[in-house]
Design a protein around this motif. Sequence first.
Motif, PDB file in Angstrom:
ATOM      1  N   ASP A  74      52.636   6.446  58.275  1.00  0.00           N
ATOM      2  CA  ASP A  74      53.748   6.746  57.248  1.00  0.00           C
ATOM      3  C   ASP A  74      52.865   6.682  56.408  1.00  0.00           C
ATOM      4  O   ASP A  74      53.428   7.730  54.776  1.00  0.00           O
ATOM      5  N   GLN A  75      52.456   5.892  55.591  1.00  0.00           N
ATOM      6  CA  GLN A  75      52.311   6.002  54.448  1.00  0.00           C
ATOM      7  C   GLN A  75      50.756   6.771  54.212  1.00  0.00           C
ATOM      8  O   GLN A  75      50.660   7.462  52.906  1.00  0.00           O
ATOM      9  N   GLU A  76      49.839   7.335  54.960  1.00  0.00           N
ATOM     10  CA  GLU A  76      49.332   8.607  54.254  1.00  0.00           C
ATOM     11  C   GLU A  76      49.633   9.562  54.267  1.00  0.00           C
ATOM     12  O   GLU A  76      49.739  10.311  53.553  1.00  0.00           O
ATOM     13  N   GLN A  77      51.417  10.056  55.214  1.00  0.00           N
ATOM     14  CA  GLN A  77      51.652  11.095  54.942  1.00  0.00           C
ATOM     15  C   GLN A  77      52.448  11.179  53.568  1.00  0.00           C
ATOM     16  O   GLN A  77      52.684  12.125  52.551  1.00  0.00           O
ATOM     17  N   LEU A  78      52.653  10.003  53.613  1.00  0.00           N
ATOM     18  CA  LEU A  78      53.579   9.539  52.174  1.00  0.00           C
ATOM     19  C   LEU A  78      52.547   9.825  50.595  1.00  0.00           C
ATOM     20  O   LEU A  78      53.343  10.639  49.952  1.00  0.00           O
ATOM     21  N   GLN A  79      51.385   9.379  50.994  1.00  0.00           N
ATOM     22  CA  GLN A  79      50.182  10.326  50.066  1.00  0.00           C
ATOM     23  C   GLN A  79      49.883  11.654  49.571  1.00  0.00           C
ATOM     24  O   GLN A  79      50.476  12.309  48.880  1.00  0.00           O
ATOM     25  N   THR A  80      49.994  12.575  50.964  1.00  0.00           N
ATOM     26  CA  THR A  80      50.275  13.757  51.257  1.00  0.00           C
ATOM     27  C   THR A  80      50.896  14.008  50.474  1.00  0.00           C
ATOM     28  O   THR A  80      50.794  15.116  49.551  1.00  0.00           O
ATOM     29  N   THR A  81      52.269  13.937  50.846  1.00  0.00           N
ATOM     30  CA  THR A  81      53.348  14.174  49.276  1.00  0.00           C
ATOM     31  C   THR A  81      54.141  14.271  48.210  1.00  0.00           C
ATOM     32  O   THR A  81      53.380  15.071  47.197  1.00  0.00           O
ATOM     33  N   VAL A  82      52.854  13.098  47.715  1.00  0.00           N
ATOM     34  CA  VAL A  82      53.035  12.575  46.730  1.00  0.00           C
ATOM     35  C   VAL A  82      51.409  13.367  45.849  1.00  0.00           C
ATOM     36  O   VAL A  82      51.918  13.854  44.741  1.00  0.00           O
ATOM     37  N   GLU A  83      50.788  13.293  46.291  1.00  0.00           N
ATOM     38  CA  GLU A  83      49.785  14.220  45.791  1.00  0.00           C
ATOM     39  C   GLU A  83      49.605  15.718  46.281  1.00  0.00           C
ATOM     40  O   GLU A  83      49.434  16.526  44.851  1.00  0.00           O
ATOM     41  N   THR A  84      50.363  16.316  46.920  1.00  0.00           N
ATOM     42  CA  THR A  84      50.924  17.396  47.055  1.00  0.00           C
ATOM     43  C   THR A  84      51.868  18.680  45.756  1.00  0.00           C
ATOM     44  O   THR A  84      51.411  19.408  45.285  1.00  0.00           O
ATOM     45  N   GLY A  85      52.201  16.905  45.408  1.00  0.00           N
ATOM     46  CA  GLY A  85      53.382  17.110  44.333  1.00  0.00           C
ATOM     47  C   GLY A  85      52.585  17.207  43.030  1.00  0.00           C
ATOM     48  O   GLY A  85      53.143  17.896  41.997  1.00  0.00           O
TER      49      GLY A  85
END
Length: 409
Positions: A74-85
């Motif tokens: 879940d933390q990796e997915q959150l990081q993906t969402t943040v960096e994509t934004g």
Amino acid sequence: MRRPPHIVTLLVALLTVVTVFGVGSAVATTVGDSPEMPYSVTPGNDTVGRLVVPDGSPTRQQATADLAGALAGDQEQLQTTVETGQFGNSFESADNESAKRTVVEETLDRLETRTSRLQTERQDALRAFAQGEIGSAGLFRELARIRAAAEGVDERAAVVETVVQQSSTLSLSADATGQLAGIDGELITLRGPVTERMAASLAGTAPSRSIGVQGGDSGVVLTTIDDGGTFVREATLWNERAESGPNKFVEGDSSALSRAYQRAQETYPWAADNMISGLSVTGFGDSTVYGVDLTHSHGDLRTYLDGRTTNVFYEVQQLRLSSLPTEAVATNTTGELLIQVNTTAIGPKTVTVRNATTGEQVIADITVEAQRVKRSTIGSRLWLLDANETRTITARRPDGTTVSITIGS
């Protein structure tokens, strides 16, 4: 996996002469001067050959729901969402074409670095497991996290590509296209089908499952058996992927894809001779990675070769267990009840229980001591992952008659 323009795939048709469409030349070309068969892929014994790891013994581990592993994903997915934004905001707020190009270049550089680091982290985790520094729970947790991170890299790379393609002021440069291709080639080994199934068990979205692990300093083999009777195997050999040197597949008159296909034919002769359909060769831009996919009479093979070594460095096999040839390795009889263990050339063992007089298979409960499982099956057939452990297998008929056999070291 994404299929953007920088990935080129050619389909191969089985005609009187094997040719590659779009190339216009027969594939009967050699790679280098009299290449030797890669030692890393064993020849098949009436079945497909396979990529092997020369060191380490096979072990059987259990992947079960793991809260810490799920949270790491879940933390990796959150990081993906943040960096994509962050990328989207930076790209849109850039004042001109040059500034936008800088945002793209810096983002792809970070993704390249992240992918390379994930490769190192995967090797470190597997070596730590082989040396007894971490247990199976720690290994699976780390592999699941790395897989989630790799999915995040792929997602961010896809966003970069889509945003640039939709931009009216910027297009992908040749360097950016090459970087995207290289990232695709590096992500391959981080998210194979066994890793995917293992991660699902850790996340609790799939039942607990047995995972075979054989790892060492040179590479790793991961295996599992699906409920549908499919043996799934992914293998990686670190030293068959070179970090520098010329791409030997681009040498000569024929195309690199043709030469990669030729090398795959040499490496997997049984699969080539027993091919049914679906053969394709994939190149990843200017990367030295080439993927070859085919369906043969025992299942599916997906193999990846490095143009620098011309050898296989990663392989995925999905094989129908019912199609694999087997050889008896142990039997035992109690009264009229016979238990037999057969092995396959590629690893899994099958246990059958029959009437010792008639040879007909019978209904029986089969208990495998080390696995702590109990199955009642019509035909009394059970498949086991290969493991370097002693296992006592007991079959019990409904009338109470039992027969046992011990296998392993």
